[in-house]
Design an enzyme around this catalytic site. Structure first.
Site, short mmCIF file in Angstrom:
data_model
loop_
_atom_site.label_atom_id
_atom_site.label_comp_id
_atom_site.label_asym_id
_atom_site.label_seq_id
_atom_site.Cartn_x
_atom_site.Cartn_y
_atom_site.Cartn_z
N ASP A 84 0.85 -1.20 0.00
CA ASP A 84 0.00 0.00 0.00
C ASP A 84 0.88 1.24 0.00
OD1 ASP A 84 -2.69 1.35 0.49
OD2 ASP A 84 -1.42 2.22 2.06
N TYR A 127 3.22 9.90 0.07
CA TYR A 127 4.20 9.35 1.01
C TYR A 127 5.64 9.62 0.56
CZ TYR A 127 0.21 6.55 2.66
OH TYR A 127 -1.01 6.13 3.12
N LYS A 171 -2.39 6.14 -4.46
CA LYS A 171 -3.50 7.06 -4.17
C LYS A 171 -3.21 8.44 -4.75
CE LYS A 171 -3.68 4.78 0.37
NZ LYS A 171 -2.32 4.62 0.86
N HIS A 224 -7.38 9.60 -2.10
CA HIS A 224 -6.82 9.54 -0.75
C HIS A 224 -7.78 10.12 0.31
CE1 HIS A 224 -2.50 9.17 1.03
NE2 HIS A 224 -3.39 8.92 1.97
P1 NDP Z 1 0.57 1.18 12.14
O1 NDP Z 1 -0.70 1.20 12.92
O2 NDP Z 1 0.90 0.01 11.30
O3 NDP Z 1 1.76 1.45 13.19
C1 NDP Z 1 3.10 1.44 12.84
C2 NDP Z 1 3.92 1.88 14.05
O4 NDP Z 1 3.71 0.94 15.11
C3 NDP Z 1 5.40 1.90 13.75
O5 NDP Z 1 5.96 3.02 14.39
C4 NDP Z 1 5.89 0.61 14.39
O6 NDP Z 1 7.21 0.70 14.88
C5 NDP Z 1 4.97 0.48 15.58
N1 NDP Z 1 4.86 -0.92 16.00
C6 NDP Z 1 4.30 -1.94 15.32
N2 NDP Z 1 4.40 -3.08 16.04
C7 NDP Z 1 5.05 -2.76 17.18
C8 NDP Z 1 5.44 -3.52 18.31
N3 NDP Z 1 5.18 -4.84 18.41
N4 NDP Z 1 6.09 -2.87 19.31
C9 NDP Z 1 6.35 -1.56 19.21
N5 NDP Z 1 6.00 -0.78 18.17
C10 NDP Z 1 5.35 -1.38 17.16
O7 NDP Z 1 0.72 2.56 11.36
P2 NDP Z 1 0.41 3.43 10.10
O8 NDP Z 1 -0.31 4.60 10.63
O9 NDP Z 1 1.63 3.63 9.32
O10 NDP Z 1 -0.61 2.60 9.19
C11 NDP Z 1 -0.18 1.56 8.36
C12 NDP Z 1 -0.29 1.90 6.88
O11 NDP Z 1 -1.63 2.26 6.54
C13 NDP Z 1 0.53 3.11 6.42
O12 NDP Z 1 1.90 2.83 6.35
C14 NDP Z 1 -0.14 3.41 5.11
O13 NDP Z 1 0.28 2.52 4.10
C15 NDP Z 1 -1.60 3.21 5.48
N6 NDP Z 1 -2.24 4.48 5.93
C16 NDP Z 1 -3.19 5.06 5.10
C17 NDP Z 1 -3.77 6.25 5.44
C18 NDP Z 1 -4.78 6.87 4.54
O14 NDP Z 1 -5.12 8.05 4.71
N7 NDP Z 1 -5.32 6.14 3.58
C19 NDP Z 1 -3.42 6.98 6.68
C20 NDP Z 1 -2.47 6.26 7.50
C21 NDP Z 1 -1.92 5.06 7.12
P3 NDP Z 1 8.39 -0.11 14.15
O15 NDP Z 1 8.64 0.63 12.87
O16 NDP Z 1 9.50 -0.02 15.15
O17 NDP Z 1 7.92 -1.52 13.93
#
Ligand code: NDP
Length: 326
Positions: A50, A55, A84, A115
């Site tokens: 995705d 981004y 998007k 988006h």
């Molecule tokens: P997530 O909810 O997937 O969270 C990611 C964060 O959580 C990272 O900082 C990661 O750290 C941390 N994390 C995950 N697992 C753990 C763990 N076990 N312990 C500690 N920290 C953890 O975040 P996003 O908001 O990025 O959403 C995911 C995807 O969704 C985006 O990347 C994008 O592709 C999409 N998205 C779409 C949007 C839209 O408007 N359409 C808006 C927002 C997101 P670490 O890197 O250290 O693992």
């Protein structure tokens, strides 16, 4: 043996399939890291990536795809790639798509999403992505609450479907029920097959999910652990279920969606984590309901960007415009 999330697909309303587990690609501090993240994910079995023009990570994803194709790890048709078009690029989604395709090194994407259902005042290259006046307020090309130009932008996505072979499916993201209702009444030929929204046990949004299912719109869940800081993973029930099923807390957070027919888009800059969160524990209906109940009383949204004001989402912090929908 535990089933794998990477083996599950869902069928969209146009008959195409979407893999249940997709890799999120919001940039880490150093966006170059995306290349290794994508390679790691695909080697671990992910078939869904995705991304978005906004981004700024598409060129690094493109580098990963090139290497994966050259090494024969996967073929283009094995993958499902979403990108998007950002609201500031609303006048010319095809130009945005062309830029994304060039950076990704692809000649089509599997899914092209609008988006957000708002229109911002960008130039012909969609810049700046966040146009602001001297007081720091976003500059819109239409009223974010009552405007309908966001529907014109969707019609341009329909035109791309009809006139090119650059997209296999089109859909939307961050659509509330009021925005989706207006859009569905105005669709010419290609209904959105997906609505990508923030969704996790702390933000259940069951009314929106039901509305989407009733209208044949598949839900992709973003921010499945609540984004930075992963607040969802601190929930006691998630931790108890992870112990019970001997999987990670992330796998419980993903299973919450996949077992209920939603694709899910976790992001991580930790390569070990990307590789290891692919099991799909078989949670019971009671456990899924208990996860759902957690956020019903006081839901929390973690993505509260200003361009979400006025869209009619409840619990959007700082939004003083959406009252007009009530
Ligand atoms: P997530 O909810 O997937 O969270 C990611 C964060 O959580 C990272 O900082 C990661 O750290 C941390 N994390 C995950 N697992 C753990 C763990 N076990 N312990 C500690 N920290 C953890 O975040 P996003 O908001 O990025 O959403 C995911 C995807 O969704 C985006 O990347 C994008 O592709 C999409 N998205 C779409 C949007 C839209 O408007 N359409 C808006 C927002 C997101 P670490 O890197 O250290 O693992």
């Amino acid at each position: 043996m535990t089933q794998l999330a990477t083996d599950v697909d869902f069928v969209l309303s146009n008959g195409k399939t979407i893999p249940a587990l997709g890799l999120g690609t919001v940039p880490p501090e150093d966006p170059h890291e995306l290349k290794e993240q994508v390679i790691t994910a695909v080697k671990a079995g992910y078939r869904h990536i995705d991304t978005a023009w906004y981004y700024g990570t598409e060129e690094y994803i493109g580098q990963a795809l090139k290497q994966l194709f050259e090494e024969g790890i996967v073929k283009r048709e094995d993958l499902f790639i979403t990108t998007k078009v950002w609201p500031s690029f609303w006048r010319n989604p095809e130009k945005s798509l062309d830029k994304s395709l060039a950076d990704l090194g692809l000649d089509y994407v599997d899914l092209f999403l609008q988006h957000w259902p708002v229109v911002l005042h960008g130039d012909e290259n969609g810049l700046p992505p966040q146009p602001r006046d001297k007081d720091g307020k976003l500059i819109y090309d239409d009223d974010p609450v009552s405007g309908i130009k966001y529907i014109d932008a969707y019609h341009s996505l329909e035109d791309i479907m009809d006139n090119t072979s650059k997209v296999k499916s089109i859909g939307v993201s961050n659509y509330s029920i009021p925005k989706l209702r207006k859009l569905l009444a105005a669709v010419r030929k290609h209904k959105p097959v997906v609505n990508q929204i923030e969704y996790h046990p702390l933000l259940p949004q069951q009314d929106l999910v039901k509305y989407c299912y009733d209208n044949g719109v598949h839900i992709s869940a973003y921010s499945p652990v609540g984004s930075n800081g992963a607040p969802v993973l601190k929930l006691q029930l998630i931790n108890e279920l992870a112990s019970k099923y001997d999987v990670s807390v992330n796998e419980i957070a993903n299973a919450y969606h996949i077992l209920q027919g939603r694709s899910v888009l976790p992001r991580s800059s930790n390569l070990e984590r990307i590789k290891s969160i692919i099991r799909l524990p078989n949670l019971t209906t009671e456990e899924l309901n208990a996860l759902y109940q957690i956020g019903v009383e006081s839901p929390t949204r973690y993505i509260n960007d200003e361009w979400g004001y006025g869209l009619g989402f409840k619990w959007w912090k700082g939004d003083t415009l959406s009252k007009d929908f009530d």
